[in-house]
Design an enzyme around this catalytic site. Structure first.
Site, PDB file in Angstrom:
ATOM      1  CE  LYS A 112      -3.020  -2.796   0.134  1.00 53.23           C
ATOM      2  NZ  LYS A 112      -4.644  -3.032   0.577  1.00 53.23           N
TER       3      LYS A 112
HETATM    4  C1  PLP Z   1      -4.940  -4.692   1.014  1.00 52.66           C
HETATM    5  C2  PLP Z   1      -6.689  -4.073   1.541  1.00 52.66           C
HETATM    6  C3  PLP Z   1      -8.021  -3.878   2.384  1.00 52.66           C
HETATM    7  C4  PLP Z   1      -6.821  -5.000   3.836  1.00 52.66           C
HETATM    8  O1  PLP Z   1      -6.045  -4.611   3.798  1.00 52.66           O
HETATM    9  P1  PLP Z   1      -5.200  -5.480   5.121  1.00 52.66           P
HETATM   10  O2  PLP Z   1      -3.529  -4.219   5.892  1.00 52.66           O
HETATM   11  O3  PLP Z   1      -4.479  -6.336   4.398  1.00 52.66           O
HETATM   12  O4  PLP Z   1      -5.853  -5.994   6.053  1.00 52.66           O
HETATM   13  C5  PLP Z   1      -8.890  -3.629   2.464  1.00 52.66           C
HETATM   14  N1  PLP Z   1      -9.090  -3.418   1.394  1.00 52.66           N
HETATM   15  C6  PLP Z   1      -8.870  -3.375   0.496  1.00 52.66           C
HETATM   16  C7  PLP Z   1      -9.443  -2.928  -0.433  1.00 52.66           C
HETATM   17  C8  PLP Z   1      -7.270  -4.171  -0.085  1.00 52.66           C
HETATM   18  O5  PLP Z   1      -6.789  -3.452  -0.670  1.00 52.66           O
END
Ligand code: PLP
Length: 361
Positions: free
Chosen positions: A174
């Site tokens: 991210k």
């Molecule tokens: C990565 C992601 C999540 C979840 O995040 P984590 O930190 O991996 O639990 C939720 N929604 C979307 C759209 C994502 O890309």
């Protein structure tokens, strides 16, 4: 090997984490407070509550908003499973909505009138402008896992200008990372308190009954972020502008480099908005062949995402999702992360161009 996404962790990030390891707190302490305060500054929200993951943040948001059995919760068909799974964690029912071909985000016009809540995903980092919602459900939660650093005409994503709660993820691919981690921003003090209780065993201190005393009246979990992770997060947030600027530069460059190839480009940010470009998804012909050819050449493309209704858990007839089906047909995320070099990007495009030569034009 060129991955589709990768964290940028420098010596100053490592120093920030080391300082916590040498201090008094490893789990929730001053580093979490500081991280939450920085998130408030950057988003303009009044409150920020850190969580152990983006999924935990979504779970807590659904619980704090009082969603439960009998409630229908709409989300986009083109997202990670957690956007819909969070509704099921509180006993609510996900309702999967087709995308808008112009944005690849959920089509606001297709949100059913009877839903209690909306989990609005900012796909790839392009904000869904919630000001365009014709009807606002009782609860609006943003899944901004892709969109830290993005902006709408109403300001930074996370300011909750048109939502109750906004959820972020700090997974390494991210925009910024804490290893694993997440957060929720809100402008509502009661929601912020409910978020904190939910992620901390439901604990409510009762100093009126003694310095030690606390009370648990509601369901709670341990969804805390550690001080170790939060220190990394605060250090990363100092680079948010640079990261998002670089992602935008690379995305603009992809648009130029790909202009003469038979490749569909992703929707760009409208005037007055800013894309965070967590992903650079394109559409290619003969995806299976192109995917295999790129991977064989160590360009680690990925598909974001298999639409929710194609998973047995959220199964529905794909015929009900013509716009999502059309986007998904050739969808492929090209490598995009702040440390991707121009040379590496050129290589991605060369390998892609060669792979496409093998497909019928
Ligand atoms: C990565 C992601 C999540 C979840 O995040 P984590 O930190 O991996 O639990 C939720 N929604 C979307 C759209 C994502 O890309």
């Amino acid at each position: 090997m060129i991955p589709y996404g990768r964290q940028s962790v420098d010596d100053d990030d490592i120093a920030a984490v080391t300082a916590v390891l040498k201090g008094d707190w490893l789990t929730q302490g001053p580093a979490v407070d500081e991280f939450e305060a920085r998130l408030c500054e950057l988003t303009g929200a009044r409150h920020a509550v850190a969580f152990s993951s983006g999924t935990a943040a979504l779970h807590a948001a659904c619980a704090a908003a009082g969603l439960g059995p009998g409630d229908r919760v709409a989300t986009s068909a083109l997202t990670f499973a957690a956007s819909a799974a969070c509704a099921t964690y509180v006993g609510a029912t996900p309702v999967v909505v087709d995308v808008d071909p112009a944005t690849w985000n959920l089509d606001p016009a297709r949100v059913p009138a009877d839903v209690e809540a909306l989990v609005a995903v900012h796909y790839a980092g392009l904000p869904l402008d919630l000001a365009t919602l014709a009807r606002r459900p009782r609860v609006v939660i943003e899944d901004a896992a892709h969109a830290l650093g993005a902006r709408t005409p109403d300001g930074p994503v996370g300011n909750c200008a048109h939502s109750d709660l906004c959820c972020f993820s700090f997974h390494p691919v991210k925009v910024v990372t804490t290893g694993e981690g997440g957060a929720v921003t809100t402008n509502d003090a009661e929601l912020a308190a409910a978020l904190r209780r939910f992620g901390r065993h439901g604990v409510v201190p009762r100093p009126d009954l003694g310095g030690w005393a606390y009370e648990i009246a509601e369901e709670g979990h341990n969804l805390r972020l550690s001080d170790i992770a939060a220190a990394l997060g605060t250090s990363q947030l100092a680079k948010l502008e640079r990261f998002v600027t670089r992602r935008n530069e690379l995305a603009d460059r992809y648009r130029v480099l790909l202009a003469d190839l038979p490749v569909g480009l992703p929707p760009a940010a409208p005037v007055g908005g800013r894309h965070a470009y967590h992903l650079f998804p394109v559409q290619v012909p003969a995806r299976r062949h192109v995917y295999d050819a790129l991977r064989a050449d160590e360009v680690m493309v990925q598909v974001h995402y298999v639409p929710l209704y194609r998973h047995p858990r959220f199964a529905a007839d794909p015929a009900g999702y013509p716009a999502t089906e059309a986007v998904y047909a050739g969808l492929l995320s090209l490598p995009l992360f702040p440390d991707l070099t121009g040379d590496e990007q050129d290589r991605v495009v060369d390998v892609l161009a060669r792979a496409l030569e093998g497909t019928a034009a």
